[in-house]
Design a protein around this motif. Structure first.
Motif, PDB file in Angstrom:
ATOM      1  N   GLU A  73      43.426 -48.560 101.979  1.00 31.60           N
ATOM      2  CA  GLU A  73      43.742 -47.147 101.799  1.00 31.60           C
ATOM      3  C   GLU A  73      42.500 -46.279 102.000  1.00 31.60           C
ATOM      4  O   GLU A  73      42.563 -45.204 102.607  1.00 31.60           O
ATOM      5  N   GLN A  74      41.360 -46.774 101.531  1.00 32.15           N
ATOM      6  CA  GLN A  74      40.115 -46.013 101.625  1.00 32.15           C
ATOM      7  C   GLN A  74      39.697 -45.820 103.078  1.00 32.15           C
ATOM      8  O   GLN A  74      39.418 -44.707 103.517  1.00 32.15           O
ATOM      9  N   GLY A 130      39.977 -42.782 109.228  1.00 35.96           N
ATOM     10  CA  GLY A 130      40.314 -43.006 110.617  1.00 35.96           C
ATOM     11  C   GLY A 130      40.103 -44.409 111.122  1.00 35.96           C
ATOM     12  O   GLY A 130      40.081 -44.640 112.335  1.00 35.96           O
ATOM     13  N   VAL A 131      39.976 -45.390 110.217  1.00 42.80           N
ATOM     14  CA  VAL A 131      39.807 -46.785 110.623  1.00 42.80           C
ATOM     15  C   VAL A 131      41.193 -47.418 110.726  1.00 42.80           C
ATOM     16  O   VAL A 131      41.959 -47.378 109.761  1.00 42.80           O
ATOM     17  N   PRO A 132      41.559 -48.006 111.891  1.00 44.30           N
ATOM     18  CA  PRO A 132      42.902 -48.593 112.030  1.00 44.30           C
ATOM     19  C   PRO A 132      43.092 -49.799 111.120  1.00 44.30           C
ATOM     20  O   PRO A 132      42.201 -50.642 110.993  1.00 44.30           O
ATOM     21  N   VAL A 133      44.262 -49.894 110.490  1.00 46.84           N
ATOM     22  CA  VAL A 133      44.554 -50.988 109.571  1.00 46.84           C
ATOM     23  C   VAL A 133      45.845 -51.668 109.987  1.00 46.84           C
ATOM     24  O   VAL A 133      46.712 -51.069 110.626  1.00 46.84           O
ATOM     25  N   VAL A 134      45.981 -52.949 109.605  1.00 46.60           N
ATOM     26  CA  VAL A 134      47.205 -53.695 109.886  1.00 46.60           C
ATOM     27  C   VAL A 134      48.323 -53.140 109.011  1.00 46.60           C
ATOM     28  O   VAL A 134      48.130 -52.942 107.807  1.00 46.60           O
ATOM     29  N   PRO A 135      49.512 -52.892 109.588  1.00 41.36           N
ATOM     30  CA  PRO A 135      50.626 -52.440 108.744  1.00 41.36           C
ATOM     31  C   PRO A 135      50.871 -53.425 107.609  1.00 41.36           C
ATOM     32  O   PRO A 135      50.952 -54.633 107.822  1.00 41.36           O
ATOM     33  N   ARG A 149      33.277 -52.589 122.169  1.00 37.53           N
ATOM     34  CA  ARG A 149      32.190 -52.881 121.224  1.00 37.53           C
ATOM     35  C   ARG A 149      31.713 -51.597 120.551  1.00 37.53           C
ATOM     36  O   ARG A 149      31.473 -51.560 119.334  1.00 37.53           O
ATOM     37  N   ASP A 150      31.559 -50.544 121.315  1.00 39.88           N
ATOM     38  CA  ASP A 150      31.132 -49.266 120.739  1.00 39.88           C
ATOM     39  C   ASP A 150      32.180 -48.726 119.773  1.00 39.88           C
ATOM     40  O   ASP A 150      31.842 -48.251 118.680  1.00 39.88           O
ATOM     41  N   ARG A 151      33.447 -48.820 120.147  1.00 39.81           N
ATOM     42  CA  ARG A 151      34.521 -48.283 119.301  1.00 39.81           C
ATOM     43  C   ARG A 151      34.641 -49.054 117.987  1.00 39.81           C
ATOM     44  O   ARG A 151      34.777 -48.459 116.914  1.00 39.81           O
ATOM     45  N   ILE A 152      34.591 -50.377 118.061  1.00 38.00           N
ATOM     46  CA  ILE A 152      34.749 -51.171 116.837  1.00 38.00           C
ATOM     47  C   ILE A 152      33.515 -51.017 115.952  1.00 38.00           C
ATOM     48  O   ILE A 152      33.613 -51.020 114.717  1.00 38.00           O
ATOM     49  N   GLY A 153      32.357 -50.838 116.577  1.00 38.02           N
ATOM     50  CA  GLY A 153      31.138 -50.601 115.801  1.00 38.02           C
ATOM     51  C   GLY A 153      31.179 -49.274 115.073  1.00 38.02           C
ATOM     52  O   GLY A 153      30.784 -49.169 113.897  1.00 38.02           O
ATOM     53  N   GLU A 154      31.686 -48.238 115.755  1.00 36.33           N
ATOM     54  CA  GLU A 154      31.815 -46.927 115.116  1.00 36.33           C
ATOM     55  C   GLU A 154      32.807 -46.994 113.950  1.00 36.33           C
ATOM     56  O   GLU A 154      32.587 -46.379 112.897  1.00 36.33           O
ATOM     57  N   ALA A 155      33.901 -47.740 114.145  1.00 36.22           N
ATOM     58  CA  ALA A 155      34.888 -47.881 113.064  1.00 36.22           C
ATOM     59  C   ALA A 155      34.263 -48.581 111.861  1.00 36.22           C
ATOM     60  O   ALA A 155      34.528 -48.211 110.704  1.00 36.22           O
ATOM     61  N   ALA A 156      33.442 -49.593 112.095  1.00 40.02           N
ATOM     62  CA  ALA A 156      32.776 -50.292 110.994  1.00 40.02           C
ATOM     63  C   ALA A 156      31.830 -49.360 110.251  1.00 40.02           C
ATOM     64  O   ALA A 156      31.760 -49.384 109.007  1.00 40.02           O
ATOM     65  N   CYS A 157      31.130 -48.516 110.979  1.00 41.15           N
ATOM     66  CA  CYS A 157      30.222 -47.568 110.323  1.00 41.15           C
ATOM     67  C   CYS A 157      30.999 -46.564 109.477  1.00 41.15           C
ATOM     68  O   CYS A 157      30.567 -46.186 108.378  1.00 41.15           O
ATOM     69  N   ARG A 158      32.164 -46.125 109.977  1.00 40.40           N
ATOM     70  CA  ARG A 158      32.993 -45.200 109.184  1.00 40.40           C
ATOM     71  C   ARG A 158      33.484 -45.878 107.909  1.00 40.40           C
ATOM     72  O   ARG A 158      33.533 -45.257 106.840  1.00 40.40           O
ATOM     73  N   ALA A 159      33.862 -47.154 108.013  1.00 43.65           N
ATOM     74  CA  ALA A 159      34.316 -47.883 106.827  1.00 43.65           C
ATOM     75  C   ALA A 159      33.198 -47.964 105.790  1.00 43.65           C
ATOM     76  O   ALA A 159      33.435 -47.777 104.584  1.00 43.65           O
ATOM     77  N   ALA A 160      31.973 -48.247 106.234  1.00 49.55           N
ATOM     78  CA  ALA A 160      30.842 -48.332 105.303  1.00 49.55           C
ATOM     79  C   ALA A 160      30.537 -46.973 104.681  1.00 49.55           C
ATOM     80  O   ALA A 160      30.302 -46.858 103.466  1.00 49.55           O
TER      81      ALA A 160
END
Length: 686
Positions: free
Chosen positions: A128-129, A134-139, A258-269
């Motif tokens: 949820e967090q 904007g990080v995609p999650v599994v339904p 790689r850039d997109r998934i890295g950006e998503a990881a940074c947003r999660a952190a």
């Protein structure tokens, strides 16, 4: 240029054990920091205890619980003046209560803040967090209690689906469900495991991604708001949700993904104000590699972090310590460059050919690889006792190459050069996986190992193997008797005292009886001394005997020479390593041969043995019957646990059970733990 390491602490307590404790101690020493090790009674002789500047015993708690004792760790900090604690991974590394206890006493926790630990420690809350950022999650849907909402939630998620404990990790309690009729049983089993293992039976139902690949991104974040990623790791080679071989970067992703998934990881952190080193794990479908879904965040160092270090040139433990000391990263995302490819293999104390049963024992001989592009993170040392009380991972072998194929080839050579005698390991299994055509081509997904396992071509002992083992057995027997490996006539020793089978006329043979799990019992005739022997096998009638010369560190068979390491343990188990593989043989004396013959006779007549023996070393966790109690065939007698695996031992026949073990007792592999006395025709017990 990296900033000088100036910290508010000069002493770091490492609240862990094994190879990760050794690895953290190594970086601390390089930075000039004093280190404190902690240990359980089972680890008193461990390598991390010897490598630290000072070590503290954690107390008399059971071995597995000692490292979870927060009060004992705090007391060790106070006794040694440690101002910081590095938790490694596992144990207390993601325990928010531990971080709070350290903060309350003014001790620096080398890890993230309490908010990050709390949020990311709950899979439902974590999803949820990060979704809000904007990080995609599994339904998926959460099932917080045992109310009958499972079918409706499952219909909302869709089949196939995955059930997993919200508070857990490491694959425990995870169940894949393909059909609605299988849902109820899987939910019940998952709740039992979740409650037992994590103290929380909340479950999460998620869509099961087809042909899944496990991709994780390493992040670094400081307390000044800077967050960067260090690329991704491919962790799709797993067995029962446990990673086996990992690599960086992933052969699946292109530069844009790689850039997109890295950006998503940074947003999660950033969503939890993360600080330190962390890993954001994603699920990626092999059929749609540009789509990825957040799974969870590990708020600690990962086992596989060395592959990231090899391709970035950064020391992650050093950056953990720098960030904990309040320093800024000093690195921008543009400064991170991935160079070449790295692959890691985990070496476990287990026997893959016997259902991956955990192994224990004493390290009799050890040789670990070295050389260009090869790194070993290890807790091993000769003489070390491998206890069944802990996770079975012994070491990690990591190889770097300019490209993936070079890294894979180097890793295979490094594993071939790894010698661990005295304990069963999975090294041959790792080499077979590396040789798989799909692995070589980078066609990876999380079910590959389970599908390939039945067809893996493990080595079966050859005549050459048997001959070398027999001559080594004779050498061991001669050494015990005080005889040299060779006694030339010029030495002046009378022929009847040479121990080489001399007789008037033709020399007599020494009979050697050996047994291996892969080849079964074999009888061998050895003529002469180990330095110049001739070996005749029981199945080689009409064939010329093999000529074997046993040298101090090599063996020559019919003119072919191999470097050789060998040793015999206290249990009279003979270990050999040559030609890139390790083989183990049980030396069978007269009593053992008689026992084996009786067992074979029973099997041939369909009679079960009344003796119940433990298939592995471990700890008795439960005893289901009393001694003297009448039991039925197949009834549970007791459970033995070792290295996170529980094995249930059952009655081989109906009768009266005789056993004296209690929960907490230690047992050895092959130890008799119970005897069933069957009823005679007259109704009494035999």
């Amino acid at each position: 240029m990296e900033p000088r390491f100036a910290a508010p602490f000069d002493t770091v307590l490492v609240a862990n054990r094994g190879e990760i404790a050794c690895r953290v101690i190594r970086t601390c020493a390089r930075l000039g920091l004093r280190t404190v090790a902690v240990y359980s009674d089972a680890d008193a002789g461990a390598r991390h205890v010897r490598e630290a500047d000072v070590a503290v015993r954690l107390g008399p708690a059971p071995a597995a619980q000692s490292y979870l004792d927060i009060a004992a760790v705090l007391a060790a900090c106070k006794a040694t003046g440690a101002q910081a604690v590095h938790p490694g991974y596992g144990f207390l590394s993601e325990n928010a209560a531990f971080a709070e206890a350290l903060a309350a006493t003014g001790i620096v926790f080398v890890g993230p803040g309490r908010t990050a630990l709390a949020v990311m420690g709950d899979k439902i809350r974590a999803k949820e967090q990060v979704a809000a950022y904007g990080v995609p999650v599994v339904p998926g849907v959460a099932l917080p209690d045992a109310a009958d909402a499972g079918p409706a939630a499952a219909a909302e998620v869709g089949y196939p689906l995955l059930i997993k404990p919200s508070a857990g990790g490491g694959g425990k309690g995870m169940y894949a469900v393909e059909r609605p009729e299988d849902l109820a049983a899987a939910l019940a089993a998952a709740r039992r495991v979740a409650a037992s293992a994590f103290g929380d039976d909340t479950l999460l139902l998620e869509r099961l991604v087809a042909a899944p690949r496990h991709i994780e991104v390493q992040v670094l974040a400081d307390s000044h708001g800077n967050v960067i990623h260090l690329g991704e790791r491919e962790c799709s080679l797993q067995r029962r949700h446990q990673k086996v071989i990992e690599e960086a970067p992933s052969p699946l992703l292109d530069a844009a993904t790689r850039d997109r998934i890295g950006e998503a990881a940074c947003r999660a952190a950033a969503s939890v104000d993360y600080t330190g080193a962390g890993t954001v794990e994603f699920l990626v479908s092999d059929t749609a590699p540009d789509e990825f879904f957040f799974m969870e965040m590990n708020t600690r160092l990962q086992v596989e972090h060395p592959v990231t270090e090899m391709v970035t040139g950064l020391d992650l433990v050093e950056w953990q310590l720098r960030i904990a000391a309040g320093q800024q990263l000093g690195l921008a995302q543009a400064d991170v460059r991935l160079r070449g490819h790295a692959v890691e293999a985990r070496i476990y104390a287990e026997d893959p050919q016997q259902g991956f049963l955990p192994a224990a024992g004493t390290v009799l001989k050890l040789a670990e690889p070295a050389g260009s592009g090869v790194r070993v993170d290890s807790s091993l040392a000769e003489g070390l006792q491998i206890s069944p009380s802990y996770d079975p991972m012994l070491s990690k072998v990591i190889a770097w190459g300019a490209d993936r194929q070079e890294a894979l080839a180097r890793l295979d050579r490094a594993l071939a050069g790894t010698v661990v005698l005295g304990v069963d390991t999975n090294i041959e299994y790792l080499r077979l996986l590396l040789a798989d055509p799909d692995v070589q081509a980078g066609r990876l997904e999380t079910t590959l190992i389970e599908r390939r396992l039945p067809e893996l071509a493990f080595h079966h002992p050859s005549d050459t193997d048997l001959a070398i083992a027999a001559v080594a057995a004779v050498a061991w027997q001669r050494d015990r008797a005080g005889l040299p490996a060779s006694t030339p006539e010029s030495a002046g020793v009378p022929p009847w005292r040479r121990g080489d089978g001399w007789r008037p006329g033709a020399a007599a043979a020494q009979l050697v009886s050996l047994d291996s799990a892969a080849g079964g019992p074999r009888e061998v005739q050895v003529y002469g001394t180990p330095a110049q022997a001739r070996v005749r096998l029981e199945t080689a009638a009409g064939q010329a005997p093999l000529a074997v010369e046993l040298q101090p560190a090599a063996v020559v068979v019919d003119g072919i020479r191999w470097p050789l390491a060998w040793a015999v343990g206290e249990d009279h188990r003979l270990w050999l390593n040559y030609a890139g593989r390790t083989l183990a043989w049980q030396l069978r004396d007269r009593a053992r041969r008689l026992r084996d013959s009786l067992e074979q006779l029973r099997r041939s007549t369909g009679e079960a043995s009344p003796e119940v023996r433990s298939p592995m070393p471990g700890t008795v966790t439960a005893v289901a019957v009393r001694s003297g109690e009448q039991v039925q065939a197949g009834q549970l007698l007791l459970s033995v646990e070792a290295m996170k695996m529980e094995h249930q031992l059952t009655a081989p026949m109906a009768g009266q059970a005789e056993l004296s073990l209690r929960p907490g007792d230690l047992v050895k592999a092959g130890q008799m733990v119970a005897v069933i006395h069957p009823e005679t025709k007259e109704g009494s017990h035999a």
